[in-house]
Write an enzyme that holds these catalytic residues in place. Structure first.
Site, PDB file in Angstrom:
ATOM      1  N   HIS A 203      -8.152   4.733   4.686  1.00 50.83           N
ATOM      2  CA  HIS A 203      -7.224   4.344   3.988  1.00 50.83           C
ATOM      3  C   HIS A 203      -6.481   5.576   3.142  1.00 50.83           C
ATOM      4  O   HIS A 203      -5.464   5.399   2.664  1.00 50.83           O
ATOM      5  CB  HIS A 203      -8.267   3.019   2.601  1.00 50.83           C
ATOM      6  CG  HIS A 203      -6.946   2.729   1.670  1.00 50.83           C
ATOM      7  ND1 HIS A 203      -6.017   1.931   1.824  1.00 50.83           N
ATOM      8  CD2 HIS A 203      -6.975   3.155   0.110  1.00 50.83           C
ATOM      9  CE1 HIS A 203      -5.208   1.771   0.891  1.00 50.83           C
ATOM     10  NE2 HIS A 203      -6.288   1.832   0.252  1.00 50.83           N
TER      11      HIS A 203
ATOM     12  N   SER B  95       0.595  -1.055   0.070  1.00 52.27           N
ATOM     13  CA  SER B  95       0.198   0.178  -0.257  1.00 52.27           C
ATOM     14  C   SER B  95       0.776   0.723  -0.024  1.00 52.27           C
ATOM     15  O   SER B  95       1.777   1.228   1.091  1.00 52.27           O
ATOM     16  CB  SER B  95      -1.183   0.079   0.998  1.00 52.27           C
ATOM     17  OG  SER B  95      -1.371  -0.859   1.267  1.00 52.27           O
TER      18      SER B  95
ATOM     19  N   ASN C 198       0.278   5.859   9.677  1.00 50.68           N
ATOM     20  CA  ASN C 198      -0.299   7.282  10.605  1.00 50.68           C
ATOM     21  C   ASN C 198      -0.065   6.169  12.274  1.00 50.68           C
ATOM     22  O   ASN C 198       0.660   4.798  12.227  1.00 50.68           O
ATOM     23  CB  ASN C 198      -1.648   6.576  10.092  1.00 50.68           C
ATOM     24  CG  ASN C 198      -2.119   5.164   9.961  1.00 50.68           C
ATOM     25  OD1 ASN C 198      -1.911   4.397   9.474  1.00 50.68           O
ATOM     26  ND2 ASN C 198      -2.571   4.198  11.006  1.00 50.68           N
TER      27      ASN C 198
ATOM     28  N   HIS D 287      -3.025  -0.720  -5.497  1.00 48.50           N
ATOM     29  CA  HIS D 287      -2.568  -2.119  -5.774  1.00 48.50           C
ATOM     30  C   HIS D 287      -2.238  -1.862  -7.333  1.00 48.50           C
ATOM     31  O   HIS D 287      -3.451  -2.636  -7.483  1.00 48.50           O
ATOM     32  CB  HIS D 287      -2.577  -3.058  -4.892  1.00 48.50           C
ATOM     33  CG  HIS D 287      -2.534  -2.500  -3.417  1.00 48.50           C
ATOM     34  ND1 HIS D 287      -1.201  -3.709  -3.164  1.00 48.50           N
ATOM     35  CD2 HIS D 287      -2.233  -1.973  -2.349  1.00 48.50           C
ATOM     36  CE1 HIS D 287      -0.800  -3.005  -1.801  1.00 48.50           C
ATOM     37  NE2 HIS D 287      -1.879  -1.917  -1.603  1.00 48.50           N
TER      38      HIS D 287
ATOM     39  N   TYR E   4      -7.100 -10.503   4.116  1.00 47.92           N
ATOM     40  CA  TYR E   4      -8.608 -10.446   4.268  1.00 47.92           C
ATOM     41  C   TYR E   4      -9.165 -10.336   3.076  1.00 47.92           C
ATOM     42  O   TYR E   4     -10.234  -9.987   2.709  1.00 47.92           O
ATOM     43  CB  TYR E   4      -8.623  -9.246   5.175  1.00 47.92           C
ATOM     44  CG  TYR E   4      -7.892  -7.353   4.215  1.00 47.92           C
ATOM     45  CD1 TYR E   4      -8.149  -7.320   3.405  1.00 47.92           C
ATOM     46  CD2 TYR E   4      -6.817  -6.875   4.259  1.00 47.92           C
ATOM     47  CE1 TYR E   4      -8.086  -6.291   2.280  1.00 47.92           C
ATOM     48  CE2 TYR E   4      -5.858  -5.990   3.718  1.00 47.92           C
ATOM     49  CZ  TYR E   4      -6.425  -5.797   2.617  1.00 47.92           C
ATOM     50  OH  TYR E   4      -6.023  -4.653   2.391  1.00 47.92           O
ATOM     51  N   GLU E   5      -8.249 -10.420   1.703  1.00 48.05           N
ATOM     52  CA  GLU E   5      -9.296 -10.057   0.578  1.00 48.05           C
ATOM     53  C   GLU E   5      -9.744 -11.496   0.403  1.00 48.05           C
ATOM     54  O   GLU E   5     -10.993 -11.944  -0.450  1.00 48.05           O
ATOM     55  CB  GLU E   5      -8.232 -10.248  -0.223  1.00 48.05           C
ATOM     56  CG  GLU E   5      -7.894  -8.534  -0.880  1.00 48.05           C
ATOM     57  CD  GLU E   5      -6.994  -8.415  -2.491  1.00 48.05           C
ATOM     58  OE1 GLU E   5      -7.257  -8.609  -3.297  1.00 48.05           O
ATOM     59  OE2 GLU E   5      -6.047  -8.235  -1.739  1.00 48.05           O
TER      60      GLU E   5
ATOM     61  N   HIS F  58      -4.063  -9.860  -0.150  1.00 44.53           N
ATOM     62  CA  HIS F  58      -3.974  -9.656   1.228  1.00 44.53           C
ATOM     63  C   HIS F  58      -4.769 -10.779   1.944  1.00 44.53           C
ATOM     64  O   HIS F  58      -6.075 -11.204   0.936  1.00 44.53           O
ATOM     65  CB  HIS F  58      -4.723  -8.481   1.953  1.00 44.53           C
ATOM     66  CG  HIS F  58      -3.315  -7.311   1.190  1.00 44.53           C
ATOM     67  ND1 HIS F  58      -3.631  -6.595   0.321  1.00 44.53           N
ATOM     68  CD2 HIS F  58      -2.587  -6.458   2.415  1.00 44.53           C
ATOM     69  CE1 HIS F  58      -2.934  -5.281   0.107  1.00 44.53           C
ATOM     70  NE2 HIS F  58      -2.205  -5.882   0.710  1.00 44.53           N
TER      71      HIS F  58
ATOM     72  N   ALA G 241       2.203  -0.883   3.704  1.00 38.42           N
ATOM     73  CA  ALA G 241       2.621   0.477   4.911  1.00 38.42           C
ATOM     74  C   ALA G 241       1.990  -0.258   6.487  1.00 38.42           C
ATOM     75  O   ALA G 241       1.038  -0.765   6.218  1.00 38.42           O
ATOM     76  CB  ALA G 241       1.004   1.620   4.439  1.00 38.42           C
TER      77      ALA G 241
ATOM     78  N   MET H 219      -1.192  -5.145   8.210  1.00 41.43           N
ATOM     79  CA  MET H 219      -2.469  -6.031   7.640  1.00 41.43           C
ATOM     80  C   MET H 219      -1.664  -6.960   6.806  1.00 41.43           C
ATOM     81  O   MET H 219      -2.212  -7.994   5.345  1.00 41.43           O
ATOM     82  CB  MET H 219      -3.479  -5.949   6.741  1.00 41.43           C
ATOM     83  CG  MET H 219      -4.039  -4.909   7.548  1.00 41.43           C
ATOM     84  SD  MET H 219      -5.669  -4.002   7.242  1.00 41.43           S
ATOM     85  CE  MET H 219      -6.593  -3.009   8.099  1.00 41.43           C
ATOM     86  N   SER H 220      -0.082  -7.537   6.128  1.00 44.12           N
ATOM     87  CA  SER H 220       0.012  -7.698   5.382  1.00 44.12           C
ATOM     88  C   SER H 220       1.772  -8.879   5.912  1.00 44.12           C
ATOM     89  O   SER H 220       2.346  -8.663   7.126  1.00 44.12           O
ATOM     90  CB  SER H 220       0.691  -6.971   3.987  1.00 44.12           C
ATOM     91  OG  SER H 220       0.832  -6.137   4.345  1.00 44.12           O
TER      92      SER H 220
HETATM   93  N1  HPA Z   1      -3.302  -0.820  11.206  1.00 43.90           N
HETATM   94  C1  HPA Z   1      -3.294  -1.801  10.400  1.00 43.90           C
HETATM   95  N2  HPA Z   1      -3.198  -1.655   8.732  1.00 43.90           N
HETATM   96  C2  HPA Z   1      -2.664  -0.561   8.766  1.00 43.90           C
HETATM   97  C3  HPA Z   1      -2.161   0.251   9.468  1.00 43.90           C
HETATM   98  C4  HPA Z   1      -2.734   0.946  10.827  1.00 43.90           C
HETATM   99  O1  HPA Z   1      -3.046   1.158  11.747  1.00 43.90           O
HETATM  100  N3  HPA Z   1      -2.007   1.536   8.651  1.00 43.90           N
HETATM  101  C5  HPA Z   1      -1.537   0.797   7.806  1.00 43.90           C
HETATM  102  N4  HPA Z   1      -1.963  -0.597   7.563  1.00 43.90           N
END
Ligand code: HPA
Length: 278
Positions: free
Chosen positions: A248, A31, A236, A62, A86-87, A84, A114, A212-213
């Site tokens: 996102h 990401s 973040n 992506h 979660y997909e 991912h 990310a 998440m990856s």
């Molecule tokens: N949590 C999970 N996945 C993420 C985050 C987060 O804060 N930021 C970017 N991907």
């Protein structure tokens, strides 16, 4: 995991590029990392949609294209966009890049992502080299009948992230005056972001950043004997670390701002790897 589809994926790449010079390694751009591909000056590409088992990436930002780049006399495969857990499409699409690289004899995998910063000094826009991980996805890509393709059934994971590659990454950062933190990445399953209570728990577990990856690919690549480097762009503050809600858009926006730095670092890293491995 569908090994037959993975074999077809590797065969498709071999058919597309029959005269490929030695493939040194590959990089999976997660990401916000997509434009890093430009810094590696790719000279050819193959859409994921033409690679069996890969399918289209279901996440905005992506791109879903495999590109070839050359650094010195080495070939690097650039996977722009990742799949991912979660997909909901299972492990096969996630395994495709690792499997292709392994089949083509590549020894080095770089994973990018990310992530939300849990350690307070990891502010949005900072970069963190991953030293170790915690798998809280709740699943493991090696689950299922054991396949020799991925090496031993119970792979050691005491050094998933290669110390020498970590040093090369740190050297590259220092040469270009790029601040680079180090830390532990925790993978949660997503797709919902975490709650503040979960983040407090993750902090107690020893996590510095959350995403998440990355961990599934790292588990597979480590099992199959590849050397791994991984890096997070902290996009973040994790939930509850700051009071702003997560989105996102924030994730991709922060990565875009950090892009020139990310491009410089990744290019410098691969140049160092290819010099050293010559
Ligand atoms: N949590 C999970 N996945 C993420 C985050 C987060 O804060 N930021 C970017 N991907």
């Amino acid at each position: 995991m569908n090994i037959e589809l993975l074999n077809q994926a590797a065969a498709t790449v071999q058919t597309k590029w029959p005269d490929l010079a030695e493939v040194k390694g590959g990089v999976v751009l997660g990401s916000g990392w997509g434009p890093v591909a430009d810094a590696l000056e790719p000279f050819d590409s193959l859409p994921y949609s033409e690679i069996p088992g890969f399918g289209a990436t279901g996440v905005e930002g992506h791109r879903g294209v495999l590109q070839l780049a050359r650094i010195g006399s080495s070939t690097i495969m650039v996977f722009q966009g990742r799949r991912h857990w979660y997909e909901g499409a299972g492990w096969t699409p996630i395994a495709v890049p690792v499997f292709i690289l392994k089949k083509l004899g590549a020894s080095i995998l770089m994973l990018t992502n990310a992530a939300g910063g849990i350690r307070p000094e990891l502010k949005p826009g900072s970069l963190m080299a991953i030293e170790d991980h915690i798998n809280l996805i709740g699943a493991n890509p090696l689950t299922g009948p054991h396949s020799q393709v991925w090496g031993p059934q119970f792979p050691d994971q005491s050094k998933v992230y290669d110390p020498r590659l970590l040093d090369l990454l740190a050297d590259a950062a220092q040469r270009h005056a790029i601040p680079l933190a180090r830390g532990v990445y925790l993978a949660s399953s997503g797709p919902s972001y975490e709650t503040p209570a979960e983040i407090r728990a993750f902090q107690k577990l020893g996590a510095d950043a959350v995403g998440m990856s990355t961990v599934p690919e790292a588990i597979l690549a480590n099992a199959s004997g590849m050397r791994i480097a991984a890096i997070s762009c902290i996009t973040n503050y994790a939930a509850g670390v700051a009071s702003t809600p997560l989105s996102h858009e924030e994730v991709t926006g922060t990565a875009t701002k950090a892009m020139p730095t990310m491009q410089t670092l990744i290019r410098a890293f691969w140049e160092a790897v290819c010099r050293e491995e010559k």
